[in-house]
Design an enzyme around this catalytic site. Structure first.
Site, PDB file in Angstrom:
ATOM      1  N   LYS A 194      61.248 132.740  47.309  1.00  0.00           N
ATOM      2  CA  LYS A 194      61.663 133.247  46.003  1.00  0.00           C
ATOM      3  C   LYS A 194      62.961 132.549  45.618  1.00  0.00           C
ATOM      4  O   LYS A 194      64.009 132.839  46.157  1.00  0.00           O
ATOM      5  CB  LYS A 194      61.825 134.762  46.070  1.00  0.00           C
ATOM      6  CG  LYS A 194      62.011 135.414  44.709  1.00  0.00           C
ATOM      7  CD  LYS A 194      63.462 135.553  44.375  1.00  0.00           C
ATOM      8  CE  LYS A 194      63.655 136.246  43.046  1.00  0.00           C
ATOM      9  NZ  LYS A 194      65.082 136.329  42.715  1.00  0.00           N
ATOM     10  N   GLN A 203      68.173 136.478  38.976  1.00  0.00           N
ATOM     11  CA  GLN A 203      68.065 137.413  37.864  1.00  0.00           C
ATOM     12  C   GLN A 203      69.435 137.989  37.513  1.00  0.00           C
ATOM     13  O   GLN A 203      70.347 138.006  38.338  1.00  0.00           O
ATOM     14  CB  GLN A 203      67.129 138.585  38.214  1.00  0.00           C
ATOM     15  CG  GLN A 203      65.661 138.241  38.232  1.00  0.00           C
ATOM     16  CD  GLN A 203      65.289 137.326  39.364  1.00  0.00           C
ATOM     17  OE1 GLN A 203      65.697 137.521  40.505  1.00  0.00           O
ATOM     18  NE2 GLN A 203      64.527 136.280  39.058  1.00  0.00           N
ATOM     19  N   SER A 246      64.613 135.784  48.869  1.00  0.00           N
ATOM     20  CA  SER A 246      65.697 135.732  47.907  1.00  0.00           C
ATOM     21  C   SER A 246      67.052 135.505  48.563  1.00  0.00           C
ATOM     22  O   SER A 246      67.310 134.444  49.124  1.00  0.00           O
ATOM     23  CB  SER A 246      65.664 137.023  47.081  1.00  0.00           C
ATOM     24  OG  SER A 246      66.393 136.890  45.900  1.00  0.00           O
TER      25      SER A 246
END
Length: 486
Positions: free
Chosen positions: A333, A337, A308
């Site tokens: 990833k 979000q 991420s």
């Protein structure tokens, strides 16, 4: 020492709270804004969410249960279950609903303090999977690895449980033990880990200088205070005459998008791209740097637990600042979000995927990861399976526990002629030498005490920077670049 936090066997871990993430603050759609002002969820959605027929369908089921189910029903559980069901229907492991307790702990995790075992987890095809153990945490100390599948907790299977329910089983009171049954790729048998839970305020940045004036900064997570801590440590290194920099994001599961952007900007020259974020309609928001760049070489060290925000940093520094990546391919990833904590006025929240992020060159690394420029695999003892301590290992046995012991002994520089699991005379001699060196009875057999000592010594070895082949390769690469510019 860079890993000084490993002295205490503390649990860090609301990181076991949810899947790995990059959090972003975004402009919320109008229905979310209305819900935040106190309207009910159904009312908030009626403007563009559920139709009257869909709302009626949900209400009909709720009434059916309340009027006909053979036991009394907690209406809050019904509502929570409905919300969970909608988010699970997305098939996205990074979107989830959190009840009041779980949401509170999630917020603490972003702030940088945790309670748990110290491992980031995700849901993958119905399995609870370790994304990465936090460095220095009990999870790492016990030997958990990225991609490990948690089968059960304290004898209770996690099969069929959603991620939040599974996390609730892993969590527990400070000082209590989580007994995890784990399945690891390449092993036909499950393993058992006993991990003591605790709480701690988590430091996310550790820095040191080598004798050759190469700065090394390890980042364990991108929490709200990480950018400030990073800048502080970077300034200290600069003041000491730093000539080059290695940034270590191995086993860093990610964090807050704005934080990693702020950190990357210190190295990326003005006008060059840090990251791109693309919404569902294909519209991209490109974030460019306002920084000045640096005049020294940079290396970034990654592995399969770098996820991420770690990947955003690696991609930005590689493609916009000329950094060289060392180690292993990252987790992969590539979504962003947002956390919505004002929807329901009860402390619960929804974390939902709102976009995907792309590297400066427009690459979407989701489920692929970022490959290093210089691939450096860790030694085999980094991923060795813990030894089962319920039985004593001795000459002429042949099993996976003996194999693990042989790998550990070889990693600690004891002479073994094989690593195939057969307990031969040379293995026996190596065990006896280890026992004598550590003031244990020199039986040449591996009982629970010897196995525990062997694992403890291996952990010390792994945590000693002089044996860190990936980090040392990166440091050597920076030194080589410095030599080439003289």
């Amino acid at each position: 020492m860079m890993r000084k936090r490993t002295v205490a066997l503390l649990v860090i871990a609301m990181m076991v709270l949810s899947s790995v993430l990059t959090l972003a603050v975004v402009n919320l759609p109008s229905f979310v804004q209305r819900a935040s002002m106190g309207q009910g969820v159904i009312g908030a959605l009626s403007g563009g969410g559920l139709t009257d027929q869909e709302q009626s369908k949900l209400s009909t089921v709720a009434s059916l249960i309340e009027n006909n189910y053979y036991q009394n029903v907690d209406e809050n559980k019904l509502v929570d279950g409905a919300i969970n069901g909608m988010l699970e229907a997305l098939g996205d492991p990074y979107s989830s609903y959190m009840d009041t307790d779980t949401a509170g702990q999630f917020s603490e995790s972003i702030a940088g303090s945790f309670t748990g075992i110290g491992a980031e987890v995700s849901e993958d095809n119905g399995n609870v999977v370790i994304v990465s153990p936090i460095k220095g945490s009990p999870a790492e100390q016990a030997g958990l690895r990225a991609k490990d599948v948690i089968v059960s907790v304290n004898g209770e299977s996690l099969s069929g449980k959603d991620l939040n329910a599974a996390v609730a089983k892993i969590r527990g009171e400070k000082g209590s033990t989580a007994k995890l049954e784990v399945k690891r790729a390449g092993s036909s048998e499950t393993m058992t880990f006993d991990i003591v839970r605790d709480d701690i305020a988590m430091e996310t940045v550790y820095a040191r200088m080598t004798d050759d004036k190469i700065g090394v900064i390890e980042i364990t997570q991108f929490s709200l205070n990480t950018a400030q801590r990073f800048e502080e440590e970077l300034q200290k290194l600069d003041a000491k005459g730093m000539k080059g920099l290695v940034i270590d994001v191995r086993n860093n599961p990610g964090g807050v998008l704005s934080v990693v952007e702020e950190m990357a900007e210190q190295f990326v020259p003005k006008g060059k791209t840090l990251v791109q974020v693309e919404d569902k309609n294909g519209q991209r928001q490109v974030t460019d740097s306002n920084g000045q760049g640096v005049n020294y070489p940079i290396a970034v060290v990654t592995n399969g637990g770098s996820a991420s925000a770690s990947e955003i940093l690696a991609g930005a520094l590689k493609q916009s600042a000329g950094a060289t990546l060392y180690g292993e391919t990252t987790y992969g990833k590539g979504t962003v979000q947002t956390s919505m904590d004002n929807l329901f006025n009860d402390g619960s929240l929804i974390k939902i995927t709102i976009a995907k992020w792309l590297t400066p060159n427009g690459d979407w690394i989701h489920k692929k990861g970022i490959k290093p420029d210089v691939e450096v695999a860790p030694p085999d003892y980094y991923t060795v399976t813990p030894i089962n301590k319920d039985k004593t290992l001795k000459y002429d046995m042949n099993n996976n526990d003996v194999k693990s012991a042989q790998i550990m002994l070889a990693g600690l520089d004891y002479t073994v002629d094989r690593k195939d699991g057969y307990f031969d005379r040379e293995t026996e001699a190596a065990v006896r030498s280890f026992q004598q060196d550590h003031k244990l009875t020199g039986t040449g057999t591996i009982d629970a005490k010897t196995a525990a000592a062997l694992e403890a010594e291996l952990i010390k070895h792994i945590q000693d920077p002089q044996y860190d082949v990936q980090l040392n390769k990166a440091i050597a690469g920076v030194k080589q670049k410095l030599s080439a510019t003289k």
